[in-house]
Design a protein around this motif. Structure first.
Motif, PDB file in Angstrom:
ATOM      1  N   ARG A  16     -27.135  12.247  10.564  1.00 41.98           N
ATOM      2  CA  ARG A  16     -26.288  11.337   9.774  1.00 41.98           C
ATOM      3  C   ARG A  16     -25.241  10.809  10.740  1.00 41.98           C
ATOM      4  O   ARG A  16     -24.296  11.517  11.091  1.00 41.98           O
ATOM      5  CB  ARG A  16     -25.654  12.067   8.598  1.00 41.98           C
ATOM      6  CG  ARG A  16     -24.834  11.187   7.642  1.00 41.98           C
ATOM      7  CD  ARG A  16     -24.432  12.011   6.423  1.00 41.98           C
ATOM      8  NE  ARG A  16     -23.680  11.241   5.455  1.00 41.98           N
ATOM      9  CZ  ARG A  16     -22.346  11.236   5.387  1.00 41.98           C
ATOM     10  NH1 ARG A  16     -21.647  11.950   6.266  1.00 41.98           N
ATOM     11  NH2 ARG A  16     -21.727  10.528   4.460  1.00 41.98           N
ATOM     12  N   LYS A  24     -27.186   7.749  -4.139  1.00 41.63           N
ATOM     13  CA  LYS A  24     -27.493   8.951  -3.362  1.00 41.63           C
ATOM     14  C   LYS A  24     -27.603  10.159  -4.270  1.00 41.63           C
ATOM     15  O   LYS A  24     -28.498  11.000  -4.107  1.00 41.63           O
ATOM     16  CB  LYS A  24     -26.420   9.180  -2.303  1.00 41.63           C
ATOM     17  CG  LYS A  24     -26.687  10.384  -1.411  1.00 41.63           C
ATOM     18  CD  LYS A  24     -25.624  10.538  -0.339  1.00 41.63           C
ATOM     19  CE  LYS A  24     -25.924  11.734   0.558  1.00 41.63           C
ATOM     20  NZ  LYS A  24     -24.895  11.882   1.625  1.00 41.63           N
ATOM     21  N   ALA A  31     -21.750   6.955  -3.327  1.00 42.16           N
ATOM     22  CA  ALA A  31     -22.592   6.557  -2.196  1.00 42.16           C
ATOM     23  C   ALA A  31     -23.946   6.031  -2.661  1.00 42.16           C
ATOM     24  O   ALA A  31     -24.550   6.563  -3.607  1.00 42.16           O
ATOM     25  CB  ALA A  31     -22.792   7.743  -1.261  1.00 42.16           C
ATOM     26  N   LEU A  47     -27.884   4.539  -1.108  1.00 39.24           N
ATOM     27  CA  LEU A  47     -28.801   4.565   0.022  1.00 39.24           C
ATOM     28  C   LEU A  47     -29.605   3.276   0.052  1.00 39.24           C
ATOM     29  O   LEU A  47     -30.123   2.832  -0.981  1.00 39.24           O
ATOM     30  CB  LEU A  47     -29.748   5.764  -0.080  1.00 39.24           C
ATOM     31  CG  LEU A  47     -29.088   7.141  -0.121  1.00 39.24           C
ATOM     32  CD1 LEU A  47     -30.146   8.226  -0.261  1.00 39.24           C
ATOM     33  CD2 LEU A  47     -28.234   7.382   1.117  1.00 39.24           C
ATOM     34  N   GLU A  98     -26.681   4.713   4.574  1.00 43.51           N
ATOM     35  CA  GLU A  98     -25.833   5.155   3.470  1.00 43.51           C
ATOM     36  C   GLU A  98     -24.536   4.368   3.497  1.00 43.51           C
ATOM     37  O   GLU A  98     -23.920   4.199   4.550  1.00 43.51           O
ATOM     38  CB  GLU A  98     -25.532   6.653   3.587  1.00 43.51           C
ATOM     39  CG  GLU A  98     -24.544   7.163   2.548  1.00 43.51           C
ATOM     40  CD  GLU A  98     -24.140   8.610   2.763  1.00 43.51           C
ATOM     41  OE1 GLU A  98     -23.083   9.018   2.236  1.00 43.51           O
ATOM     42  OE2 GLU A  98     -24.873   9.333   3.472  1.00 43.51           O
ATOM     43  N   ASP A 152     -29.037   7.495   8.299  1.00 42.12           N
ATOM     44  CA  ASP A 152     -29.772   8.750   8.086  1.00 42.12           C
ATOM     45  C   ASP A 152     -31.125   8.567   8.754  1.00 42.12           C
ATOM     46  O   ASP A 152     -31.980   7.828   8.251  1.00 42.12           O
ATOM     47  CB  ASP A 152     -29.919   9.013   6.588  1.00 42.12           C
ATOM     48  CG  ASP A 152     -30.614  10.328   6.285  1.00 42.12           C
ATOM     49  OD1 ASP A 152     -31.062  10.997   7.234  1.00 42.12           O
ATOM     50  OD2 ASP A 152     -30.724  10.689   5.101  1.00 42.12           O
TER      51      ASP A 152
END
Length: 219
Positions: free
Chosen positions: A52, A82, A124, A126, A163, A176
């Protein structure tokens, strides 16, 4: 960067600071990437750990937090929370989508082509290509090296998942990605790809070794 305790350097910097009216990144043109590319995944990447990695950081190592960021992809891509994995929207190859502070009300919003608001979010999310092994994402004009003399804004082409996490009124951005796919980007960032192949191989070994020794910082 100033040498700690160097009073003369501090006085010189203070005198120069009064003459500076623009930030370094304002004087340097944005480095653009015309289009995202299809790529090949690193061999046996699934055997490597996932990382990350902050996308853009200050001189102190903290992530930059732009209030808005635009993203595009070489193929279809998705936006999902997320926590829980709920899909918020799906983009098509070449479309430009924007994540930004909500124009009305609290939180953030996801804006699709034609400036259409597609979803709001407060946690968050993704962003990932549907074909994560072959497609790449581009984040447009991300601040880079803030606090350094070479600070700039540039497009970032990234593999696997991005992210975007609300932080301090902006969005902290992270990649990620498997370690072996990460090396494709970090080696080219730290050494010109036109340099001799043996030098690039050494840089890859150094970057891989450093990452393994600091895995806790990349998770």
């Amino acid at each position: 960067q100033l040498a700690p305790g160097n009073a003369a350097a501090r006085r010189g910097k203070a005198a120069l600071d009064r003459l500076i009216t623009r930030k370094p990144e304002e004087l340097i043109p944005v480095v653009k990437i015309a289009a995202a590319r299809r790529v090949s995944a690193a061999p046996q990447r699934e055997l490597a750990p996932r990382l990350r990695v902050a996308i853009g950081a200050t001189a102190s190592g903290r992530p930059v937090t732009p209030k808005a960021v635009s993203v595009r992809c070489s193929g279809d891509f998705t936006f999902a929370l997320k926590a829980g994995g709920q899909t918020l929207a799906r983009g098509r190859a070449g479309e430009v989508w924007i994540l930004r502070r909500a124009l009305r009300g609290p939180g953030f919003e996801l804006v699709g082509p034609g400036s259409v608001r597609m979803a709001g979010f407060n946690s968050a999310i993704l962003i990932a290509p549907v074909d994560a092994a072959s497609d790449t994402l581009i984040l447009d004009a991300v601040p880079s090296a803030q606090g350094y003399a070479w600070a700039a804004r540039k497009d970032r082409e990234l593999r696997e998942t991005v992210e975007a996490a609300p932080l301090g009124g902006g969005l902290a951005l992270f990649n990620d990605v498997h370690l072996e796919d990460y090396l494709y980007g970090v080696v080219a960032e730290e050494m010109p790809v036109s340099w001799p192949m043996e030098a690039l191989k050494v840089q890859a070994v150094v970057a891989r070794t450093y990452t393994y020794q600091n895995l806790d910082r990349f998770r």
